[in-house]
Scaffold this active site. Sequence first.
Site, PDB file in Angstrom:
ATOM      1  N   ASP A  53       0.852  -1.187   0.000  1.00 21.05           N
ATOM      2  CA  ASP A  53       0.000   0.000   0.000  1.00 21.05           C
ATOM      3  C   ASP A  53       0.888   1.238   0.000  1.00 21.05           C
ATOM      4  O   ASP A  53       1.673   1.453   0.927  1.00 21.05           O
ATOM      5  CB  ASP A  53      -0.901  -0.013   1.237  1.00 21.05           C
ATOM      6  CG  ASP A  53      -1.973   1.067   1.200  1.00 21.05           C
ATOM      7  OD1 ASP A  53      -2.106   1.736   0.160  1.00 21.05           O
ATOM      8  OD2 ASP A  53      -2.676   1.226   2.212  1.00 21.05           O
ATOM      9  N   ASP A 146      -3.360   2.372  -5.893  1.00 18.26           N
ATOM     10  CA  ASP A 146      -2.076   2.417  -5.198  1.00 18.26           C
ATOM     11  C   ASP A 146      -1.843   1.253  -4.244  1.00 18.26           C
ATOM     12  O   ASP A 146      -0.933   1.303  -3.428  1.00 18.26           O
ATOM     13  CB  ASP A 146      -1.954   3.730  -4.422  1.00 18.26           C
ATOM     14  CG  ASP A 146      -2.970   3.830  -3.293  1.00 18.26           C
ATOM     15  OD1 ASP A 146      -4.107   3.363  -3.486  1.00 18.26           O
ATOM     16  OD2 ASP A 146      -2.637   4.370  -2.226  1.00 18.26           O
ATOM     17  N   GLU A 147      -2.622   0.192  -4.336  1.00 17.69           N
ATOM     18  CA  GLU A 147      -2.407  -0.950  -3.453  1.00 17.69           C
ATOM     19  C   GLU A 147      -2.784  -2.239  -4.155  1.00 17.69           C
ATOM     20  O   GLU A 147      -3.599  -2.262  -5.079  1.00 17.69           O
ATOM     21  CB  GLU A 147      -3.198  -0.801  -2.147  1.00 17.69           C
ATOM     22  CG  GLU A 147      -4.696  -0.777  -2.330  1.00 17.69           C
ATOM     23  CD  GLU A 147      -5.449  -0.748  -1.003  1.00 17.69           C
ATOM     24  OE1 GLU A 147      -5.083  -1.508  -0.085  1.00 17.69           O
ATOM     25  OE2 GLU A 147      -6.414   0.026  -0.892  1.00 17.69           O
TER      26      GLU A 147
END
Length: 445
Positions: A53, A146-147
């Site tokens: 993350d 984003d993860e």
Amino acid sequence: MAESPIVNHPEQGLCRDCLSLQKTQTSRRCHACGSPRLIRHKELYRLSLAHVDCDAFYASVEKRDNPDLRDKPLIVGGGKRGVVSTACYLARIHGVRSAMPMFKALEACPDAVVIKPNMEKYARVGREVRQMMRDLTPLVEPISIDEAFLDLSGTERLHKAPPAVVLARFSKRVENEIGITASIGLSYCKYLAKVASDLEKPRGFSVIGEAEALDFLRDKPVGMIWGVGKAFAAKLESDGIRTIGQLQTMEEGALMKAYGTMGQRLYRLSRGQDSRKVEPDHDMKSVSAETTFNTDLSAAGDLVPVLRALSEKVSRRLKAGEIAGRTIVLKLKTQDFKLRTRNRQLGDPTQLADRIFRTGLQLLEKEMDGTRFRLLGIGVSDLSPSDRADPPDLVDIQATKRAVAESAIDRLRNKFGLNAVETGYTFSKGNLARTQTPTDRDNEP
């Protein structure tokens, strides 16, 4: 269970800075470089399922691109009538949180610098990070821009190092080449990998092994269970259940009788049992978003704006992933925890919020018979590449006009932020559509 079976490493530690394996278990600093950034765990070299993350992603990208912002509290979001998309850690110290109304955020942190989100830039950086993940393993399951989850089992011979070392290398590479930081959670299942990645943000690397899972979870609040939002946590607390340890003492049948299918999840996750596999994005079965309300709702005036907001959220993810879906799925949960799912297949795949919403609305209208609902969700399945999605409607000219308008709205939102333009459905009920979301899950199996 995701573990690396190839090599039984005697070392119990790893330096995150020089990546040397640590043979002693007592030193607080790396024996090679002197760094205090050490990871030690008995199962460190056996575990291979990770959750990665990026830290305060939007804000980190903006600080990377503007060094003058480095030491300033930064909020990324809309104007004063908008909400916070994300905040850097300096702003979080003052109490600023994602989804907080902007006026409250500025009251909490009046010195903050506010920047409107640049979604095109964030998507570009997200793709760079995603490619670095795929350099490690083909088993990458994106959760958001984003993860992602990564399964590195079976990759030790390829990388000539156990997954923990490979992930530490990855973290350094992201920091050095992209200029942002990421936190990593390493465990034996997806649930605990996700929990681990949140433990030491930013620049964290945390490990939760199988042997310690029950003890680790025992004193944690029930809200740590994946899928338990504020509303459901309040329900559990009203029933006298405050900790995961209390769930560990209960029978599965009793939990299912009280909470339906969610009871099974409570039983299993409270014991660290999660058999879900990491599924690569090209095998993604659906894209969805759902919300649990603070108060059970039945009125169309309350439900419809939320349906529109969720449809737009699903649409954004489809467009960002350059995919579309042919089946619209409506999900409802009644006040007594009974689940209703309804679906309708379209003639052509879609990624348009308008089509998703209007189809979902037709399904929702058939269910609005006075029943009070505690959860509403909308999703799209039967996914395919977007190149054949949403052909011009030669029969319904208005649908074509709405598609053109949606494209224009997308461009404005990419430039000025998600709240730059609102539809008539969400404007009057904007606060409900944006803030009545203590539980907001995407792509839940």
